[in-house]
Design a protein around this motif. Structure first.
Motif, PDB file in Angstrom:
ATOM      1  N   ASP A 270      75.334  52.544   2.872  1.00 16.57           N
ATOM      2  CA  ASP A 270      75.670  52.588   4.298  1.00 16.57           C
ATOM      3  C   ASP A 270      75.250  53.886   4.969  1.00 16.57           C
ATOM      4  O   ASP A 270      75.595  54.121   6.117  1.00 16.57           O
ATOM      5  N   GLU A 271      74.556  54.755   4.226  1.00 12.93           N
ATOM      6  CA  GLU A 271      74.256  56.040   4.830  1.00 12.93           C
ATOM      7  C   GLU A 271      72.819  56.111   5.338  1.00 12.93           C
ATOM      8  O   GLU A 271      71.959  55.329   4.938  1.00 12.93           O
ATOM      9  N   ASP A 347      66.090  58.566   8.759  1.00 11.74           N
ATOM     10  CA  ASP A 347      65.667  57.620   7.724  1.00 11.74           C
ATOM     11  C   ASP A 347      66.860  56.762   7.287  1.00 11.74           C
ATOM     12  O   ASP A 347      67.750  57.241   6.594  1.00 11.74           O
ATOM     13  N   PRO A 348      66.871  55.480   7.711  1.00 10.14           N
ATOM     14  CA  PRO A 348      68.005  54.634   7.300  1.00 10.14           C
ATOM     15  C   PRO A 348      67.839  54.079   5.893  1.00 10.14           C
ATOM     16  O   PRO A 348      68.770  53.490   5.343  1.00 10.14           O
ATOM     17  N   LYS A 349      66.670  54.254   5.292  1.00  7.98           N
ATOM     18  CA  LYS A 349      66.429  53.597   4.001  1.00  7.98           C
ATOM     19  C   LYS A 349      66.776  54.507   2.825  1.00  7.98           C
ATOM     20  O   LYS A 349      65.942  54.751   1.949  1.00  7.98           O
ATOM     21  N   VAL A 350      67.996  55.030   2.828  1.00  6.91           N
ATOM     22  CA  VAL A 350      68.421  55.852   1.702  1.00  6.91           C
ATOM     23  C   VAL A 350      69.692  55.261   1.105  1.00  6.91           C
ATOM     24  O   VAL A 350      70.369  54.461   1.740  1.00  6.91           O
ATOM     25  N   ALA A 351      69.984  55.646  -0.118  1.00  2.39           N
ATOM     26  CA  ALA A 351      71.220  55.223  -0.763  1.00  2.39           C
ATOM     27  C   ALA A 351      71.779  56.418  -1.517  1.00  2.39           C
ATOM     28  O   ALA A 351      71.018  57.294  -1.956  1.00  2.39           O
ATOM     29  N   LYS A 352      73.081  56.442  -1.645  1.00  2.00           N
ATOM     30  CA  LYS A 352      73.719  57.514  -2.403  1.00  2.00           C
ATOM     31  C   LYS A 352      74.249  56.928  -3.705  1.00  2.00           C
ATOM     32  O   LYS A 352      74.911  55.898  -3.699  1.00  2.00           O
TER      33      LYS A 352
END
Ligand code: ADP
Ligand code: ASP
Ligand code: MG
Length: 418
Positions: A270-271, A347-352
């Motif tokens: 969601d980040e 950049d919305p295409k990241v994940a944690k």
């Protein structure tokens, strides 16, 4: 007489058949002599459907009206569950948040519970009734309906259990335990008999959707014995068997018999990452960037500032994906011109992805193993943050599942702890 709070999630309430099963289970506990408060969620998909309707009318709907709409899903659930209980021959009554009342602040769509007056609930329990209270919703001091944020029925249930000093809060859901990671991503994930409160808090805050973080905070603050278990077992299984199934959140480290160094892997899609490039490398810059972001009521998660080269530096941080556009607007309109930054990117295409475990306090090499594992998979780490019991990385979201599975294997979470 023991008082227990049961919470049933959306899938557990997902159809008339399932609601009847919930009623059978609750009736079993009631007949065994327990005082029962039950907190159901809206039927699965209902909250999304209601919010989508509102969005269709206007994408910028007022938050107060969103809460007015979204809270109705739980109102339907409590009514249906009470009808099902009555059909089982159990005397029961439903209450909305405002009828209890469950008081909250006025942060619509993410309100915080401020107090719970349990008199009305106790009066009904004393009459021998099962009391069914809506999840997810409360009321402000001025009488406006609020909701507690997505997944907020967990918090409602634990808060009610805390206020009423219940003997236990049982969170019934569609998996039979808290696992080492989401079993939908890693089929080899292993169920945990216990998880410490601190680990659960980290896992929830790092994106594990199994419990809303505020429910874990309530459990910790008021020491509410809280257990996660399935609503999909036979509703008539013996209570002794049911009451020791699933995962117990423990408050004592030495109760954690499994003693694993790492207890779980959490992830969050969601980040979004934002970067402010080419900013002057001088005192006050972090404040100049994050001050206006905080003022716009945007929560910031990870932050990194690169070492400066030639008098300028780059500054990156993550926000909730839903707030990316709002953040970019604040940065481009208010911050960039004021500090003469070269560029602002999003950049919305990241994940944690995070590894969590209290054993990290006494073991070294966890970070090294995590980075080695990701490097072997060719996954680039964009940001890192650590605390005493967790290490989180931000990566390209297309590698998220690969990273979770590789780390699960590397930390041998698929194998039972010694
Ligand atoms: P409910 O509707 O009952 O509140 P949720 O969908 O909110 O249920 O939470 C349950 C889901 O959480 C599971 O179906 C599972 O996919 C997900 N989940 C994420 N992390 C974990 C984990 N570590 N262990 C178990 N389930 C997890
Ligand atoms: N119905 C709400 C949601 O979908 C609350 C909950 O299920 O916990 O977020
Ligand atoms: Mg939930």
């Amino acid at each position: 007489m023991s008082l227990v709070v049961h919470k049933y999630g959306g899938t557990s309430m997902g159809s008339v058949e399932r609601i009847k099963n919930v009623a059978k289970r609750v009736a079993k506990w009631h007949r065994a002599g327990y005082q029962m408060v039950v907190v159901p969620s809206a039927m699965s998909g209902e909250t999304n459907r209601l919010l989508a309707l509102a969005k269709e009318v206007d994408g910028n709907a007022s938050l107060r009206e969103l809460d007015m709409i979204a809270s109705t899903g739980e109102q339907v659930s409590v009514g249906l569950l009470v009808i099902a209980l009555q059909a089982e021959g159990v005397d029961a009554i439903s209450f909305c948040g405002w009828q209890v009342p469950i008081r909250t602040d006025d942060s619509y769509t993410k309100a915080r519970i401020t107090s719970i007056d349990d008199k009305r609930v106790r009066d009904e329990l004393a009459k021998g009734k099962v009391v069914v209270i809506t999840g997810f919703q409360g009321v402000t001091d001025d009488g406006h309906i609020t909701t507690l944020g997505r997944g907020g029925s967990d918090t409602q249930a634990v808060a009610v259990a805390a206020a009423m000093k219940a003997d236990e809060c049982l969170i019934y859901t569609d998996v039979d335990a808290v696992y080492t990671t989401d079993p939908r991503v890693e089929p080899d994930a292993r169920p945990l008999k216990t998880v410490t409160f601190e680990e659960m808090l980290e896992m929830a805050s790092l994106g594990s959707k199994i419990l809303q973080i505020r429910s874990v905070e309530f459990a910790g603050k008021y020491k509410v014995p809280t257990r996660v278990l399935t609503s999909f077992s036979d509703p008539m299984i013996p209570i002794a068997e049911e009451a020791s199934s699933g995962t117990l959140i423990s408050f004592e480290e030495d109760e954690n018999v499994e003693q694993a160094v790492i207890s779980g892997i959490a992830f969050n899609r969601d980040e979004a990452k934002v970067s402010v490039l080419g900013v002057p490398d001088k005192p006050g810059i972090a404040y100049a960037i994050l001050g206006p972001v905080a003022k716009a009521n945007i929560d910031v998660d990870m932050i990194i500032q690169n070492a400066g080269v030639g008098g300028t530096t780059d500054f990156s941080f993550t926000v909730h994906r839903n707030e990316l556009q709002k953040t970019l607007d604040v940065l481009k309109n208010d911050v960039q011109p004021a500090i003469h930054a070269k560029e602002v990117t999003g950049d919305p295409k990241v994940a944690k992805v995070s590894v969590v475990g209290i054993g990290m306090r006494s073991h070294v090499g966890i970070a090294a193993l995590m980075f080695e594992t990701l490097s072997k998979e060719g996954i680039n780490i964009q940001m890192i943050s650590t605390s005493e019991i967790k290490i989180s990385v931000v990566i390209d979201d297309k590698y998220m599942e690969l990273a979770v599975r590789a780390l699960h294997r590397a930390f041998e979470l698929d194998k039972a702890a010694a």
